[in-house]
Design an enzyme around this catalytic site. Sequence first.
Site, PDB file in Angstrom:
ATOM      1  N   ASN A 272       2.552   5.814  -9.859  1.00 57.30           N
ATOM      2  CA  ASN A 272       1.321   5.774 -10.664  1.00 57.30           C
ATOM      3  C   ASN A 272       0.082   5.456  -9.834  1.00 57.30           C
ATOM      4  O   ASN A 272      -1.019   5.889 -10.191  1.00 57.30           O
ATOM      5  CB  ASN A 272       1.502   4.711 -11.764  1.00 57.30           C
ATOM      6  CG  ASN A 272       0.196   4.345 -12.431  1.00 57.30           C
ATOM      7  OD1 ASN A 272      -0.346   5.116 -13.228  1.00 57.30           O
ATOM      8  ND2 ASN A 272      -0.348   3.177 -12.097  1.00 57.30           N
TER       9      ASN A 272
ATOM     10  N   TYR B  21      -9.450  14.732  -5.032  1.00 59.46           N
ATOM     11  CA  TYR B  21      -8.608  14.245  -6.136  1.00 59.46           C
ATOM     12  C   TYR B  21      -7.854  15.408  -6.799  1.00 59.46           C
ATOM     13  O   TYR B  21      -6.639  15.337  -7.031  1.00 59.46           O
ATOM     14  CB  TYR B  21      -9.493  13.531  -7.161  1.00 59.46           C
ATOM     15  CG  TYR B  21      -8.756  12.882  -8.308  1.00 59.46           C
ATOM     16  CD1 TYR B  21      -8.233  11.604  -8.191  1.00 59.46           C
ATOM     17  CD2 TYR B  21      -8.592  13.546  -9.531  1.00 59.46           C
ATOM     18  CE1 TYR B  21      -7.560  10.999  -9.252  1.00 59.46           C
ATOM     19  CE2 TYR B  21      -7.923  12.939 -10.590  1.00 59.46           C
ATOM     20  CZ  TYR B  21      -7.418  11.665 -10.447  1.00 59.46           C
ATOM     21  OH  TYR B  21      -6.751  11.076 -11.500  1.00 59.46           O
TER      22      TYR B  21
ATOM     23  N   LYS C 232      -3.734  15.990  -6.959  1.00 53.81           N
ATOM     24  CA  LYS C 232      -2.950  16.070  -8.196  1.00 53.81           C
ATOM     25  C   LYS C 232      -2.257  17.425  -8.325  1.00 53.81           C
ATOM     26  O   LYS C 232      -1.142  17.512  -8.858  1.00 53.81           O
ATOM     27  CB  LYS C 232      -3.840  15.773  -9.406  1.00 53.81           C
ATOM     28  CG  LYS C 232      -4.404  14.345  -9.432  1.00 53.81           C
ATOM     29  CD  LYS C 232      -3.317  13.273  -9.491  1.00 53.81           C
ATOM     30  CE  LYS C 232      -3.886  11.881  -9.747  1.00 53.81           C
ATOM     31  NZ  LYS C 232      -2.845  10.841  -9.826  1.00 53.81           N
TER      32      LYS C 232
ATOM     33  N   ASP D 189       0.881  -1.171   0.000  1.00 54.80           N
ATOM     34  CA  ASP D 189       0.000   0.000   0.000  1.00 54.80           C
ATOM     35  C   ASP D 189       0.917   1.218   0.000  1.00 54.80           C
ATOM     36  O   ASP D 189       1.648   1.448   0.969  1.00 54.80           O
ATOM     37  CB  ASP D 189      -0.878  -0.043   1.258  1.00 54.80           C
ATOM     38  CG  ASP D 189      -1.784   1.171   1.380  1.00 54.80           C
ATOM     39  OD1 ASP D 189      -1.510   2.218   0.741  1.00 54.80           O
ATOM     40  OD2 ASP D 189      -2.773   1.076   2.131  1.00 54.80           O
TER      41      ASP D 189
HETATM   42  P1  NAD Z   1      -6.591   1.999 -12.286  1.00 55.33           P
HETATM   43  O1  NAD Z   1      -7.633   2.018 -11.237  1.00 55.33           O
HETATM   44  O2  NAD Z   1      -6.570   0.892 -13.265  1.00 55.33           O
HETATM   45  O3  NAD Z   1      -5.130   2.072 -11.645  1.00 55.33           O
HETATM   46  C1  NAD Z   1      -4.843   2.575 -10.376  1.00 55.33           C
HETATM   47  C2  NAD Z   1      -4.016   1.516  -9.670  1.00 55.33           C
HETATM   48  O4  NAD Z   1      -3.586   2.021  -8.404  1.00 55.33           O
HETATM   49  C3  NAD Z   1      -4.844   0.248  -9.415  1.00 55.33           C
HETATM   50  O5  NAD Z   1      -4.108  -0.871  -9.850  1.00 55.33           O
HETATM   51  C4  NAD Z   1      -5.007   0.245  -7.910  1.00 55.33           C
HETATM   52  O6  NAD Z   1      -5.094  -1.042  -7.348  1.00 55.33           O
HETATM   53  C5  NAD Z   1      -3.734   0.954  -7.470  1.00 55.33           C
HETATM   54  N1  NAD Z   1      -3.810   1.470  -6.132  1.00 55.33           N
HETATM   55  C6  NAD Z   1      -4.841   2.139  -5.551  1.00 55.33           C
HETATM   56  N2  NAD Z   1      -4.549   2.402  -4.263  1.00 55.33           N
HETATM   57  C7  NAD Z   1      -3.308   1.888  -4.038  1.00 55.33           C
HETATM   58  C8  NAD Z   1      -2.465   1.837  -2.911  1.00 55.33           C
HETATM   59  N3  NAD Z   1      -2.836   2.375  -1.744  1.00 55.33           N
HETATM   60  N4  NAD Z   1      -1.254   1.257  -3.032  1.00 55.33           N
HETATM   61  C9  NAD Z   1      -0.874   0.706  -4.219  1.00 55.33           C
HETATM   62  N5  NAD Z   1      -1.645   0.713  -5.313  1.00 55.33           N
HETATM   63  C10 NAD Z   1      -2.842   1.297  -5.214  1.00 55.33           C
HETATM   64  O7  NAD Z   1      -6.706   3.408 -13.014  1.00 55.33           O
HETATM   65  P2  NAD Z   1      -5.655   4.173 -13.955  1.00 55.33           P
HETATM   66  O8  NAD Z   1      -6.446   5.064 -14.776  1.00 55.33           O
HETATM   67  O9  NAD Z   1      -4.725   3.221 -14.599  1.00 55.33           O
HETATM   68  O10 NAD Z   1      -4.886   5.087 -12.889  1.00 55.33           O
HETATM   69  C11 NAD Z   1      -3.472   5.187 -12.842  1.00 55.33           C
HETATM   70  C12 NAD Z   1      -3.080   6.615 -12.494  1.00 55.33           C
HETATM   71  O11 NAD Z   1      -3.481   7.474 -13.560  1.00 55.33           O
HETATM   72  C13 NAD Z   1      -3.748   7.169 -11.226  1.00 55.33           C
HETATM   73  O12 NAD Z   1      -2.802   7.920 -10.494  1.00 55.33           O
HETATM   74  C14 NAD Z   1      -4.821   8.082 -11.777  1.00 55.33           C
HETATM   75  O13 NAD Z   1      -5.144   9.128 -10.895  1.00 55.33           O
HETATM   76  C15 NAD Z   1      -4.132   8.591 -13.026  1.00 55.33           C
HETATM   77  N6  NAD Z   1      -5.033   9.155 -14.026  1.00 55.33           N
HETATM   78  C16 NAD Z   1      -5.914   8.365 -14.708  1.00 55.33           C
HETATM   79  C17 NAD Z   1      -6.748   8.952 -15.650  1.00 55.33           C
HETATM   80  C18 NAD Z   1      -7.729   8.154 -16.447  1.00 55.33           C
HETATM   81  O14 NAD Z   1      -8.520   8.760 -17.196  1.00 55.33           O
HETATM   82  N7  NAD Z   1      -7.751   6.847 -16.377  1.00 55.33           N
HETATM   83  C19 NAD Z   1      -6.687  10.318 -15.874  1.00 55.33           C
HETATM   84  C20 NAD Z   1      -5.791  11.091 -15.155  1.00 55.33           C
HETATM   85  C21 NAD Z   1      -4.962  10.494 -14.238  1.00 55.33           C
END
Ligand code: NAD
Length: 271
Positions: free
Chosen positions: A97, A169, A173, A70
């Site tokens: 990430n 959120y 960020k 975590d």
């Molecule tokens: P996702 O939910 O597939 O990935 C997020 C990952 O973070 C998941 O695998 C989750 O299990 C993991 N996670 C959550 N809490 C955690 C913790 N405490 N310790 C370790 N891992 C943890 O979604 P995604 O879109 O792939 O998100 C990845 C990153 O991209 C995030 O930081 C998100 O904010 C950012 N992001 C995504 C988008 C989008 O449109 N998908 C847009 C902007 C930013």
Amino acid sequence: MTPTHTSLSLQGQAALVTGASSGIGRAMALAFGHAGADVAVNFVRDADGAEAVVQELRTMGRRAVALRADVSREGDVDAMFQRAIGALGTLHIVVCNAGLQRDAPLEQMTLEQWNTVIAVNLTGQFLCARGAVREFKRRGPQGPSAALGKIICISSVHQQIPWAGHANYAASKAGVMLLMQTMAQELAAERIRVNAIAPGAIRTPINADAWRTREAEDALLKLIPHGRVGEPDDVARAALWLASDASDYVTGATLFVDGGMALYPAFIGGG
Ligand code: NAD
């Protein structure tokens, strides 16, 4: 995999990607593997998803290990770095990430929702970046990369676009933006590069409600001048460039991978 992935080499380098069992993290881990890197695949709950990524990396001939941690817990993060370094020798690339959302209108947002998002999205990036810097300095300058090490923070267009119903959120960020810039300033002379990617709307589990139905996707597309929802690989290609020596003179930058979402699309008609 597209030729872009293979023309940028990470041969001989080791990477740690947090939150890599799904979505953008998974795509970055695989892109790094295609470019020649060994990869530590962090996950918090989805052990099967992480193991599948590890198997895919091993099929490419890479060393890979799945590590549960975590990222908001200091002990977990320290243990994860020890195990990653034990398995891969050192780390050259760390991608912060892992992230999540706990959405609510402001007057209904609980302190727990606020604290959870700040702890994972912001404190988690601090803890992982600190672990990276400690390892880069411990290892010293010998190695396959021009830089001592590279840190990539996954931010969001919401580091600058206010987002109603998502105050926690957006604040997390925006915090990542100045955390990243400050680390880049502090570490540039030691040849540690720190950059960020600000994704727009990327098709992953985190925002499935925004693209799952035709109506939801149509509403979303009004915010994306490029005219399509992004794919995890769009972000992975940018991360590969930031991780490679092709971007050796780039530090403190945020690369928007958003199809123009941050360009005030409401003004496309001239306002
Ligand atoms: P996702 O939910 O597939 O990935 C997020 C990952 O973070 C998941 O695998 C989750 O299990 C993991 N996670 C959550 N809490 C955690 C913790 N405490 N310790 C370790 N891992 C943890 O979604 P995604 O879109 O792939 O998100 C990845 C990153 O991209 C995030 O930081 C998100 O904010 C950012 N992001 C995504 C988008 C989008 O449109 N998908 C847009 C902007 C930013």
